[in-house]
Design a protein around this motif. Structure first.
Motif, PDB file in Angstrom:
ATOM      1  N   UNK A  66      16.080  87.458  80.802  1.00 42.35           N
ATOM      2  CA  UNK A  66      15.666  87.293  82.187  1.00 42.35           C
ATOM      3  C   UNK A  66      16.234  88.421  83.047  1.00 42.35           C
ATOM      4  N   UNK A  67      15.599  88.674  84.175  1.00 42.22           N
ATOM      5  CA  UNK A  67      16.092  89.719  85.065  1.00 42.22           C
ATOM      6  C   UNK A  67      17.377  89.247  85.740  1.00 42.22           C
ATOM      7  N   UNK A  68      18.252  90.174  86.142  1.00 45.26           N
ATOM      8  CA  UNK A  68      19.465  89.773  86.862  1.00 45.26           C
ATOM      9  C   UNK A  68      19.167  88.927  88.097  1.00 45.26           C
ATOM     10  N   UNK A  69      18.086  89.246  88.814  1.00 44.64           N
ATOM     11  CA  UNK A  69      17.745  88.456  89.999  1.00 44.64           C
ATOM     12  C   UNK A  69      17.360  87.034  89.615  1.00 44.64           C
ATOM     13  N   UNK A  70      16.598  86.899  88.520  1.00 46.80           N
ATOM     14  CA  UNK A  70      16.223  85.555  88.073  1.00 46.80           C
ATOM     15  C   UNK A  70      17.452  84.761  87.651  1.00 46.80           C
ATOM     16  N   UNK A  71      18.346  85.410  86.933  1.00 48.07           N
ATOM     17  CA  UNK A  71      19.559  84.720  86.499  1.00 48.07           C
ATOM     18  C   UNK A  71      20.369  84.247  87.702  1.00 48.07           C
ATOM     19  N   UNK A  72      20.479  85.083  88.714  1.00 43.44           N
ATOM     20  CA  UNK A  72      21.212  84.680  89.920  1.00 43.44           C
ATOM     21  C   UNK A  72      20.567  83.461  90.563  1.00 43.44           C
ATOM     22  N   UNK A  73      19.228  83.434  90.595  1.00 41.34           N
ATOM     23  CA  UNK A  73      18.539  82.282  91.163  1.00 41.34           C
ATOM     24  C   UNK A  73      18.747  81.023  90.363  1.00 41.34           C
ATOM     25  N   UNK A  74      18.666  81.154  89.045  1.00 42.27           N
ATOM     26  CA  UNK A  74      18.870  79.978  88.191  1.00 42.27           C
ATOM     27  C   UNK A  74      20.313  79.487  88.293  1.00 42.27           C
ATOM     28  N   UNK A  75      21.257  80.401  88.335  1.00 48.74           N
ATOM     29  CA  UNK A  75      22.662  79.996  88.472  1.00 48.74           C
ATOM     30  C   UNK A  75      22.893  79.290  89.804  1.00 48.74           C
ATOM     31  N   UNK A  76      22.242  79.758  90.859  1.00 49.57           N
ATOM     32  CA  UNK A  76      22.383  79.090  92.152  1.00 49.57           C
ATOM     33  C   UNK A  76      21.872  77.659  92.086  1.00 49.57           C
ATOM     34  N   UNK A  77      20.735  77.462  91.398  1.00 50.48           N
ATOM     35  CA  UNK A  77      20.197  76.106  91.255  1.00 50.48           C
ATOM     36  C   UNK A  77      21.147  75.223  90.451  1.00 50.48           C
ATOM     37  N   UNK A  78      21.725  75.773  89.398  1.00 47.75           N
ATOM     38  CA  UNK A  78      22.655  75.003  88.567  1.00 47.75           C
ATOM     39  C   UNK A  78      23.942  74.699  89.318  1.00 47.75           C
ATOM     40  N   UNK A  79      24.376  75.621  90.147  1.00 54.37           N
ATOM     41  CA  UNK A  79      25.548  75.357  90.989  1.00 54.37           C
ATOM     42  C   UNK A  79      25.240  74.248  91.992  1.00 54.37           C
ATOM     43  N   UNK A  80      24.043  74.271  92.575  1.00 51.80           N
ATOM     44  CA  UNK A  80      23.648  73.224  93.519  1.00 51.80           C
ATOM     45  C   UNK A  80      23.639  71.854  92.843  1.00 51.80           C
ATOM     46  N   UNK A  81      23.266  71.826  91.566  1.00 58.39           N
ATOM     47  CA  UNK A  81      23.197  70.555  90.841  1.00 58.39           C
ATOM     48  C   UNK A  81      24.545  70.156  90.243  1.00 58.39           C
ATOM     49  N   UNK A  82      25.559  70.977  90.448  1.00 57.04           N
ATOM     50  CA  UNK A  82      26.912  70.713  89.934  1.00 57.04           C
ATOM     51  C   UNK A  82      26.950  70.649  88.414  1.00 57.04           C
ATOM     52  N   UNK A  83      26.051  71.393  87.771  1.00 58.28           N
ATOM     53  CA  UNK A  83      26.065  71.473  86.307  1.00 58.28           C
ATOM     54  C   UNK A  83      26.924  72.629  85.814  1.00 58.28           C
ATOM     55  N   UNK A  84      27.077  73.650  86.628  1.00 55.47           N
ATOM     56  CA  UNK A  84      27.983  74.754  86.306  1.00 55.47           C
ATOM     57  C   UNK A  84      28.912  74.968  87.490  1.00 55.47           C
ATOM     58  N   UNK A  85      29.984  75.699  87.249  1.00 52.91           N
ATOM     59  CA  UNK A  85      30.925  76.056  88.317  1.00 52.91           C
ATOM     60  C   UNK A  85      31.353  77.499  88.106  1.00 52.91           C
ATOM     61  N   UNK A  86      31.835  78.106  89.158  1.00 53.40           N
ATOM     62  CA  UNK A  86      32.320  79.479  89.083  1.00 53.40           C
ATOM     63  C   UNK A  86      33.818  79.484  88.810  1.00 53.40           C
ATOM     64  N   UNK A  87      34.234  80.434  87.993  1.00 48.10           N
ATOM     65  CA  UNK A  87      35.648  80.632  87.737  1.00 48.10           C
ATOM     66  C   UNK A  87      36.210  81.711  88.649  1.00 48.10           C
ATOM     67  N   UNK A  88      37.488  81.993  88.502  1.00 49.12           N
ATOM     68  CA  UNK A  88      38.094  83.049  89.325  1.00 49.12           C
ATOM     69  C   UNK A  88      37.552  84.421  88.932  1.00 49.12           C
ATOM     70  N   UNK A  89      37.509  85.306  89.898  1.00 47.65           N
ATOM     71  CA  UNK A  89      37.035  86.675  89.644  1.00 47.65           C
ATOM     72  C   UNK A  89      37.878  87.310  88.552  1.00 47.65           C
ATOM     73  N   UNK A  90      37.211  88.013  87.667  1.00 49.30           N
ATOM     74  CA  UNK A  90      37.908  88.628  86.540  1.00 49.30           C
ATOM     75  C   UNK A  90      37.304  89.993  86.266  1.00 49.30           C
ATOM     76  N   UNK A  91      37.933  90.732  85.378  1.00 49.35           N
ATOM     77  CA  UNK A  91      37.428  92.039  84.947  1.00 49.35           C
ATOM     78  C   UNK A  91      37.280  92.013  83.440  1.00 49.35           C
ATOM     79  N   UNK A  92      36.785  93.123  82.887  1.00 49.90           N
ATOM     80  CA  UNK A  92      36.607  93.202  81.451  1.00 49.90           C
ATOM     81  C   UNK A  92      37.931  93.268  80.719  1.00 49.90           C
ATOM     82  N   UNK A  93      37.899  93.352  79.368  1.00 46.40           N
ATOM     83  CA  UNK A  93      39.130  93.455  78.581  1.00 46.40           C
ATOM     84  C   UNK A  93      40.009  94.601  79.066  1.00 46.40           C
TER      85      UNK A  93
END
Length: 419
Positions: free
Chosen positions: A59-86
């Motif tokens: 999926x496109x990054x924009x689509x993923x952001x939209x789907x994640x927003x919907x899942x966050x609204x439904x309380x099915x996913x949550x965001x963790x603390x900001x992190x960086x790569x290894x």
């Protein structure tokens, strides 16, 4: 009661490297629902960056952001603390993961002698389970006890979380679309409207399927990765049946009757036990739990329940172990036929002897190796269930969890509305 950590648990928690990300065109977890595909990627790899989800799903990054927003609204996913790569390399990102703090799914597996009730979190971890012997197998009595047990389990083990749905699994012929057990001869059920009766009694959405198809879906969701795109699941218990996964979908058949393998011939006319269908040597009459208890009595073992026979075998009783090894050999004959018929990537055996007694799995694989035309490596192609020790608790709840991951934006009354 927590399920022991499996390799699937460890796989989900391992750091995801770029080289580990499959191309989207070959990812068997992709679905028609973009939101479902995103939720599946988070289940597999969370905490995970949105950019990684985009590559996993195609999926496109924009689509993923939209789907994640919907899942966050439904309380099915949550965001963790900001992190960086290894080692702190790469641009910081905010990962997402499955939110297990607010919701559970409930499960009921209706077997011939008992019902297993369970609670499962949204990552597939068993939170609690309880097995209750039937006080009669009349449908109304069995379903009433399921309905009464759900609020009691939630109060005792739910930690304030809400049950999104109840999943129900049982053997034989089940129509999930109508929510009906079409025919279960051992229980004496025919045309039982399980979904509607339990929905009225519990007030939550109810989903129903056969236990083999439920376990196939569980393997796809949170079992071993090899079982996802192409697999056969062979269930050996009081009931003997199977499920088939092709191109990432669990096959049901136009009448929802796929998986009836009980009458595959594995015995012989001279020595086989006569089946209820009148034919000697059918798979179910040879390897079912009642057949095992009967053979144990014939060999002088003082057991009246299959669980007691299994305990003897695990403890090393010579006669009990040999009975399970014989069962494994007969199961191997059926497994070889199914491997040649469907040529799956992997065949999953749901049978406690092969899950708990290494000698039994060795016997089964040796039988497959000797009889199958297409299987060139039974050690790789024939595997035990990912849920040994919690099979029945997993089956019922997996029906509900599979429905949620298939359609996370669907009619789930307990979930917040998507803004």
């Amino acid at each position: 009661m927590d399920r022991p950590k499996t390799s699937a648990d460890r796989r989900r928690r391992a750091p995801l490297r770029r080289s580990d990300i499959p191309s989207a065109g070959t990812n068997p977890m992709r679905s028609a629902s973009g939101t479902g595909a995103v939720l599946g990627a988070v289940l597999d790899h969370g905490p995970v960056a949105r950019s990684t989800i985009a590559r996993l799903t195609g999926l496109s990054p924009a689509s993923v952001s939209g789907h994640c927003a919907a899942l966050l609204d439904r309380a099915l996913v949550r965001e963790g603390p900001e992190t960086a790569g290894p080692r702190g390399l790469g641009r910081p990102y905010i990962p997402v993961e499955i939110d297990t703090s607010r919701f559970l799914v409930a499960g009921a597996h209706i077997a011939v002698p008992h019902t297993t009730l369970s609670l499962m979190d949204l990552t597939g971890r068993i939170v609690a389970e309880e097995r209750r012997p039937h006080e009669g197998t009349e449908p109304g009595r069995v379903l009433a006890r399921v309905a009464a047990g759900l609020p009691r389990m939630l109060a005792a083990h739910g930690s304030g979380r809400t049950a999104l749905a109840l999943g129900v699994a049982t053997g034989h012929w089940v129509d999930p679309e109508a929510g009906t057990v079409v025919h279960h001869p051992q229980l004496g059920w025919r045309g039982v409207q399980v979904r509607d009766e339990l929905a009225r009694a519990t007030g939550v959405p109810v989903h129903l399927d056969s236990h083999s198809r439920a376990l196939a879906r569980a393997e796809q969701l949170f079992g071993e990765a090899a079982t996802r795109a192409s697999a056969v699941v062979l269930f050996i218990g009081n009931v003997v049946d199977a499920a088939f996964v092709t191109a990432g979908a669990v096959h049901q058949g136009p009448r929802f009757g796929a998986g009836n393998v009980a009458h595959l011939p594995v015995g012989t006319a001279a020595t086989g036990t006569r089946c209820t269908c009148g034919t000697p040597g059918c798979l179910q009459s040879e390897v079912s739990e009642p057949a095992m208890v009967r053979r144990a009595a014939e060999r002088g073992l003082p057991v009246t329940a299959f669980s007691a026979l299994l305990d003897l075998a695990v403890a090393g009783d010579r006669v009990a172990v040999e009975l399970f090894r014989q069962r494994a050999r007969l199961t191997g004959r059926a497994a070889a036929v199914l491997l040649d018929m469907f040529d799956p990537e992997v065949l999953v055996v749901v049978e406690p002897g092969t899950g708990r007694l290494p000698a039994c799995m060795d016997e089964l694989r040796a039988e497959v190796q000797a009889r199958s035309l297409v299987c060139d490596d039974a050690g790789r192609s024939v595997v035990p269930s990912s849920f040994t020790g919690s099979v029945l608790a997993t089956a019922g709840a997996a029906v509900a969890l599979g429905a949620l991951y298939g359609d996370p934006l669907g009619p789930w009354p307990a979930l917040p509305a998507v803004s």
